[in-house]
Design a protein around this motif. Structure first.
Motif, PDB file in Angstrom:
ATOM      1  N   ALA A   1       1.020  12.747   0.862  1.00  0.00           N
ATOM      2  CA  ALA A   1      -0.311  11.988   0.226  1.00  0.00           C
ATOM      3  C   ALA A   1      -1.401  12.657   1.245  1.00  0.00           C
ATOM      4  CB  ALA A   1      -0.244  10.555   0.196  1.00  0.00           C
TER       5      ALA A   1
ATOM      6  N   ASP B   1      -2.662   5.539   0.779  1.00  0.00           N
ATOM      7  CA  ASP B   1      -2.724   6.020  -0.559  1.00  0.00           C
ATOM      8  C   ASP B   1      -1.120   6.577  -0.901  1.00  0.00           C
ATOM      9  OD1 ASP B   1      -5.363   5.879  -0.949  1.00  0.00           O
ATOM     10  OD2 ASP B   1      -5.684   8.196  -0.566  1.00  0.00           O
TER      11      ASP B   1
ATOM     12  N   GLN C   1       1.031   3.278  -1.157  1.00  0.00           N
ATOM     13  CA  GLN C   1       0.706   2.678  -2.631  1.00  0.00           C
ATOM     14  C   GLN C   1       1.296   3.346  -3.708  1.00  0.00           C
ATOM     15  OE1 GLN C   1       0.581  -0.318  -1.079  1.00  0.00           O
ATOM     16  NE2 GLN C   1      -1.360  -0.947  -2.222  1.00  0.00           N
ATOM     17  N   LYS C   2       1.045   4.595  -3.789  1.00  0.00           N
ATOM     18  CA  LYS C   2       1.654   5.277  -4.627  1.00  0.00           C
ATOM     19  C   LYS C   2       3.170   5.070  -5.087  1.00  0.00           C
ATOM     20  CE  LYS C   2       2.308  10.020  -6.550  1.00  0.00           C
ATOM     21  NZ  LYS C   2       1.915  11.562  -6.477  1.00  0.00           N
TER      22      LYS C   2
ATOM     23  N   ASP D   1       3.862   1.672  -6.171  1.00  0.00           N
ATOM     24  CA  ASP D   1       3.607   1.505  -7.606  1.00  0.00           C
ATOM     25  C   ASP D   1       4.900   1.981  -8.365  1.00  0.00           C
ATOM     26  OD1 ASP D   1       1.386   0.364  -7.510  1.00  0.00           O
ATOM     27  OD2 ASP D   1       0.122   2.236  -7.569  1.00  0.00           O
ATOM     28  N   GLN D   2       5.468   3.165  -7.909  1.00  0.00           N
ATOM     29  CA  GLN D   2       6.693   3.996  -8.588  1.00  0.00           C
ATOM     30  C   GLN D   2       7.880   3.009  -8.623  1.00  0.00           C
ATOM     31  OE1 GLN D   2       6.577   7.782  -6.209  1.00  0.00           O
ATOM     32  NE2 GLN D   2       7.461   8.379  -7.801  1.00  0.00           N
TER      33      GLN D   2
END
Length: 360
Positions: A284, A289, A292-293, A296-297
């Motif tokens: 990333a 970032d 957090q990605k 979320d996954q």
């Protein structure tokens, strides 16, 4: 100029899917043990008996409790003495390994750990005991298991949500290892590889919890994260989580999973090399970032209030955490900043708000 000191811990590591019983038998034979104590929770009791069926077991002990209360440890030590135990086998997660360490601290008995989660305690010489509402941790060579049996097949029974929380606990070990009080370049290299393996493995575990495709790299990463953390020492993240777990009886893995992005948001701007390593491992542009990605996954745990932490306890938690914050944390930590961080974690707010003036 590059200059550091690094100490590697003396421990055997055996890693193979579907081979736990055979590897365990080999390690017990290597120790020459003839009176083995097996520790496992009630939920792991049947499996632990199967794994140890060919060992010279003299007692199965199934009283396991989160954060290792002192009274639970004392009863286990008494059982070990009564049965004249000469080795301990722990089968389970961090609480089970922690109990084995508590016995070893008092007796010097060797431990062979068989982890069934991604807690990582099995690869460290860090111990923890809780008395009343206070959790005490320390470092002692007697707490380090002599050998670890890593069998990814044993983690297949770990439900996906718990796998996510446990895996993010391992990721927290990696992140804290980037700036722990004794962090060195070896710790950071191990931690970076651990983060990379967790990034690739955890989504696979969620996509297919019955497959070893994701389980193997996540268990491998759990070991790397623990080795790095054992050397680097407890950073800000773990100081926060140890207080929250011990004082407010919050679940260990979920607490780490919730708190992690807030500590990362707080420390990363003041630690550019660590931030770059974490971002690279997460593929990333920035560390936060990437985290957090991934969260979320994974549909990761979001808020401390979901796990029993009361907003009214934030001030008392700040008072308990602040004296334990490492002096060389990447940036100074004030009571107001810590209060802001905990309030955001309690709510499950956007982590970046802790560096703005909008979070109250």
């Amino acid at each position: 100029m590059l200059r550091f000191e690094h100490e590697s811990l003396p421990q055997r590591v055996c890693f193979a899917s579907g081979q736990a019983a055979a590897m365990l038998a080999g390690e017990i034979q290597r120790l020459g043990a003839s009176r083995v104590m097996v520790l496992a929770s009630q939920s792991e009791a049947e499996r632990s008996e199967q794994l140890t069926a060919d060992l010279p077991v003299v007692v199965h002990h199934n009283e396991i409790a989160m954060h290792v209360p002192v009274e639970v440890a004392e009863r286990a030590r008494t059982a070990a003495a009564r049965h004249e135990v000469d080795a301990i086998v722990s089968v389970g997660g961090g609480s089970t390994t922690g109990l084995a360490k508590a016995i070893a601290l008092a007796t010097g008995l060797p431990i062979v750990a068989v982890p069934t989660t991604y807690a990582g305690s099995e690869a460290t010489n860090v111990w923890g005991l809780t008395e009343g509402a206070r959790k005490t941790t320390g470092v002692d060579a007697r707490a380090l298991p002599r050998a670890v049996i890593y069998d990814p097949a044993l983690t297949l029974s770990l439900p996906a949500p718990m796998s996510v929380a446990s895996g993010l606990n391992a990721l927290a070990h990696c992140v804290d290892s980037m700036w722990g009080p004794l962090s060195d370049p070896i710790d950071r290299a191990l931690a970076q590889e651990g983060i990379r393996a967790l990034r690739t493995g955890l989504p696979s575990v969620v996509a297919d919890p019955t497959s070893l495709i994701g389980r193997e790299p996540v268990l491998y990463a759990a070991y790397l994260s623990a080795v790095a953390f054992s050397s680097a020492g407890s950073g800000l993240h773990h100081k926060i989580c140890h207080v929250l777990g011990g004082a407010y009886d919050l679940p260990h893995a979920q607490t780490h999973a919730v708190v992690l992005p807030y500590v990362l948001a707080f420390n990363a701007p003041a630690a550019p090399e660590a931030e770059h390593r974490i971002a690279t491992a997460l593929d990333a542009s920035t560390a936060l970032d990437g985290l957090q990605k991934l969260r979320d996954q994974l549909d990761a745990p979001r808020a401390l209030r979901d796990y029993g932490f009361d907003e009214s306890d934030i001030d008392s938690a700040v008072d308990a955490i602040l004296p334990a914050v490492p002096a060389n944390n990447p940036r100074p930590v004030t009571a107001d900043e810590l209060r802001r961080l905990l309030h955001a974690a309690w709510r499950g707010a956007e982590p970046r708000t802790i560096t703005s003036n909008t979070e109250k």
